[in-house]
Write a protein that holds these residues in place. Structure first.
Motif, short mmCIF file in Angstrom:
data_model
loop_
_atom_site.label_atom_id
_atom_site.label_comp_id
_atom_site.label_asym_id
_atom_site.label_seq_id
_atom_site.Cartn_x
_atom_site.Cartn_y
_atom_site.Cartn_z
N GLU A 224 41.21 50.39 39.44
CA GLU A 224 42.28 50.18 40.42
C GLU A 224 43.50 50.96 39.94
O GLU A 224 43.83 50.93 38.74
N GLY B 51 34.42 55.43 46.29
CA GLY B 51 33.43 54.37 46.41
C GLY B 51 32.47 54.31 45.24
O GLY B 51 31.72 53.36 45.11
N THR C 36 31.66 51.25 61.78
CA THR C 36 30.93 50.60 60.67
C THR C 36 31.09 49.09 60.74
O THR C 36 30.11 48.34 60.68
N LEU D 213 31.67 48.29 52.32
CA LEU D 213 31.70 48.83 53.69
C LEU D 213 31.41 50.33 53.70
O LEU D 213 30.73 50.84 54.59
N ILE D 214 31.93 51.03 52.69
CA ILE D 214 31.67 52.48 52.63
C ILE D 214 30.18 52.72 52.39
O ILE D 214 29.56 53.57 53.02
N ARG D 215 29.59 51.91 51.52
CA ARG D 215 28.15 52.08 51.26
C ARG D 215 27.34 51.74 52.51
O ARG D 215 26.37 52.42 52.85
N LEU D 216 27.79 50.67 53.22
CA LEU D 216 27.10 50.30 54.46
C LEU D 216 27.13 51.46 55.44
O LEU D 216 26.13 51.81 56.06
N ARG D 217 28.31 52.07 55.58
CA ARG D 217 28.45 53.21 56.49
C ARG D 217 27.48 54.34 56.09
O ARG D 217 26.78 54.88 56.94
N SER E 213 38.41 45.97 46.21
CA SER E 213 37.61 47.13 45.85
C SER E 213 36.16 46.93 46.25
O SER E 213 35.51 47.84 46.78
N LEU F 297 23.86 53.39 56.83
CA LEU F 297 23.56 53.43 58.27
C LEU F 297 23.47 54.87 58.76
O LEU F 297 22.61 55.20 59.56
N ARG F 298 24.36 55.72 58.23
CA ARG F 298 24.33 57.13 58.64
C ARG F 298 23.00 57.76 58.25
O ARG F 298 22.35 58.42 59.03
N MET G 62 38.89 51.10 55.97
CA MET G 62 37.96 49.98 56.16
C MET G 62 38.72 48.65 56.08
O MET G 62 38.52 47.75 56.89
N LEU G 63 39.61 48.54 55.08
CA LEU G 63 40.36 47.29 54.91
C LEU G 63 41.36 47.11 56.05
O LEU G 63 41.63 45.99 56.47
N ILE H 90 34.92 44.89 48.60
CA ILE H 90 34.74 44.87 50.06
C ILE H 90 34.79 46.31 50.59
O ILE H 90 33.96 46.73 51.39
N ARG H 91 35.76 47.06 50.10
CA ARG H 91 35.92 48.44 50.56
C ARG H 91 34.68 49.27 50.18
O ARG H 91 34.09 49.96 51.01
N THR H 92 34.27 49.12 48.92
CA THR H 92 33.10 49.87 48.46
C THR H 92 31.86 49.46 49.26
O THR H 92 31.05 50.31 49.66
#
Lengths: 296, 190
Positions: A247, A278, A38, B173-177, B167, B180-181, A2-3, B169-171
């Motif tokens: 992290e 996540g 996404t 986007l993963i949740r958004l994905r 972390s 949406l799924r 994603m990043l 932003i990544r989290t």
């Protein structure tokens, strides 16, 4: 991944993924397509917008103009290569060859010295051309060598920048942790590994007034790519509060630095659980508890 | 071109053959979303249309830059549009141009004559998914995607550690994905 898609990686991290994708790794390509889809969905949330229809008109005009030019060139080529015209061109070439030969022979007989001078000039021109071609080849090679050196230097700079960024981050974390520890009234709890991770140890420090919180742990073991470590507070009445994902630093240290909007007043336990990448999809831990410490 | 709506690969083949109807279909299919993105980043519709024109011409002139193994055509165009818009935004800043922040005219969420109902449904779906992320993830994603801030810049602006910004932003986007799924699998409500 994603990043990677939103340009959020350090150069060294980015290069690593570039290499993986260039190798044709099917899982990486699938993850990339997934991440692209996404991220590309974000503008769907924007207010509706309609582009000026003249944009399409101009594009089509430009495309058609380009096709016309390409078509004309194509038809000229077709003329040159059609079977009937090949014969005509061959006949014309034969005639020209005969004419040139006769002319050259006449010239040879009429003016042998002028022919010699022409030949000498042609020979000299040929030599000059060969020399220039050689120089051009040499310059190309020099440019290729310089490009390789530049790429090498870029790669070194990227590695150094990644190292500096990592060290700066570690220093910032250390400074903020120290500042937190020096504040009066901060709380801290040591966490020990459960039977799942007996060697693990860690410490959590927090300031109930500001919500600042730092956590550091070691020896939790390697983390699978599809898993995350998540830190929790558990209150005396069994409520769970997620404090965030840990992290993983290059040296294996696991850290979390955050500021809580609200710090629970009756914290009984701090714990680390193993969750899907996540974080937990639920309000509390879903995986095994790997570390825990009682808050006194 | 076939009567059924062409997919990405068929469109790409048509572009390679120089069939300008493919360009028209790409514009009709993706022009609105690219224009909305350009307007959000650049603040001005003429600038957004200008970049849209560049992006579509680039597809027409260099169709082989698009690699279907890495992204679908829509995602490829959205990310190229974003990249070109951010380049233009940075060029404006470095040239010291003062660009008045555009006040967006109130946009109607009702589907217009040209806009399909499906697109309006999709908008609601993504908006709900973004709302479900909560803060600060939603704001961090917007700062990175629309404003082009690097994660270090966001960390400086928000006072949060760089690792936390990444972390989150990544989290997010993963949740958004995932949202949406899940939502796209549910039957649509009418």
């Amino acid at each position: 991944m994603m990043l990677y898609v939103i340009d959020g990686l350090e150069p060294a991290e980015r290069e690593e993924i570039d290499r993986l994708l260039a190798s044709g790794d099917s899982e990486a390509l699938e993850a990339l397509r997934d991440a692209h889809a996404t991220v590309a969905s974000l503008p769907d949330a924007l207010p509706a917008s309609r582009p000026d229809p003249r944009v399409l008109d101009q594009l089509l005009k430009r495309a058609r103009a380009e096709s016309d030019v390409a078509g004309r060139i194509g038809s000229e080529n077709a003329f040159k290569t059609s079977p009937g015209n090949v014969l005509a061109v061959l006949a014309l070439a034969a005639g020209l060859l005969v004419g040139v030969s006769v002319g050259a022979g006449g010239m040879f007989l009429l003016n042998r010295s002028e022919s010699r001078a022409s030949l000498a000039r042609a020979s000299s021109l040929e030599a000059t051309l060969a020399k220039q071609e050689q120089q051009l080849d040499d310059q190309r090679e020099s440019i290729e060598r310089a490009t390789l050196q530049i790429n090498d230097l870029r790669s070194q700079i990227a590695s150094q920048q990644a190292l500096v960024a990592s060290q700066t981050q570690a220093l910032d974390n250390a400074r903020s942790t120290l500042a937190l520890l020096l504040r009066p009234g901060v709380s801290s709890t040591d966490l020990a590994g459960t039977p799942e991770r007996p060697a693990a140890s860690g410490r959590i420090v927090w300031d109930s007034r500001s919500g600042d919180l730092r956590f550091s742990a070691r020896d939790l073991g390697p983390l699978e790519p599809d898993r995350s470590y998540e830190l929790w507070f558990v209150t005396a009445d069994q409520q769970t509060v997620s404090l965030g994902l840990l992290e993983v630093a290059a040296d294996g240290e696991l850290t979390l630095a955050t500021r809580l909007d609200e710090v629970p007043t009756n914290i009984a336990l701090a714990a680390v659980s193993l969750e899907p990448a996540g974080g937990s999809p639920e309000a509390g831990p879903t995986g095994p508890i790997l570390m825990a410490g009682t808050v006194r | 071109m076939a009567d059924a709506p062409p997919d990405d690969l068929q469109l790409l083949d048509a572009v390679r053959r120089g069939d300008d109807r493919a360009l028209q279909i790409v514009f009709e299919r993706h022009g609105a979303i690219l224009s909305a993105l350009g307007r959000r980043i650049l603040g001005q519709q003429p600038d957004a249309d200008d970049v849209l024109s560049e992006v579509l011409w680039d597809l027409w002139s260099n169709p082989d830059k698009f690699d279907p193994a890495r992204a679908n055509l829509r995602a490829y165009l959205v990310l190229k549009m974003r990249s070109r818009c951010l380049d233009r935004l940075r060029a404006r800043k470095s040239a010291g141009r003062t660009v008045r922040e555009q006040t967006f005219e109130p946009a109607s969420d009702a589907p217009s004559a040209e806009e399909g109902v499906l697109q309006a449904e999709r908008r609601e779906l993504v908006r709900n998914a973004l709302r479900s992320l909560g803060e600060p993830e939603k704001s961090l994603i917007e700062l990175a995607f629309y404003d082009g801030y690097s994660h270090s810049e966001i960390a400086r602006q928000t006072g949060a550690p760089l690792g936390t910004v990444k972390s989150r932003i990544r989290t997010g986007l993963i949740r958004l994905r995932d949202v949406l799924r899940t939502s796209s699998k549910e039957p649509s409500r009418t």
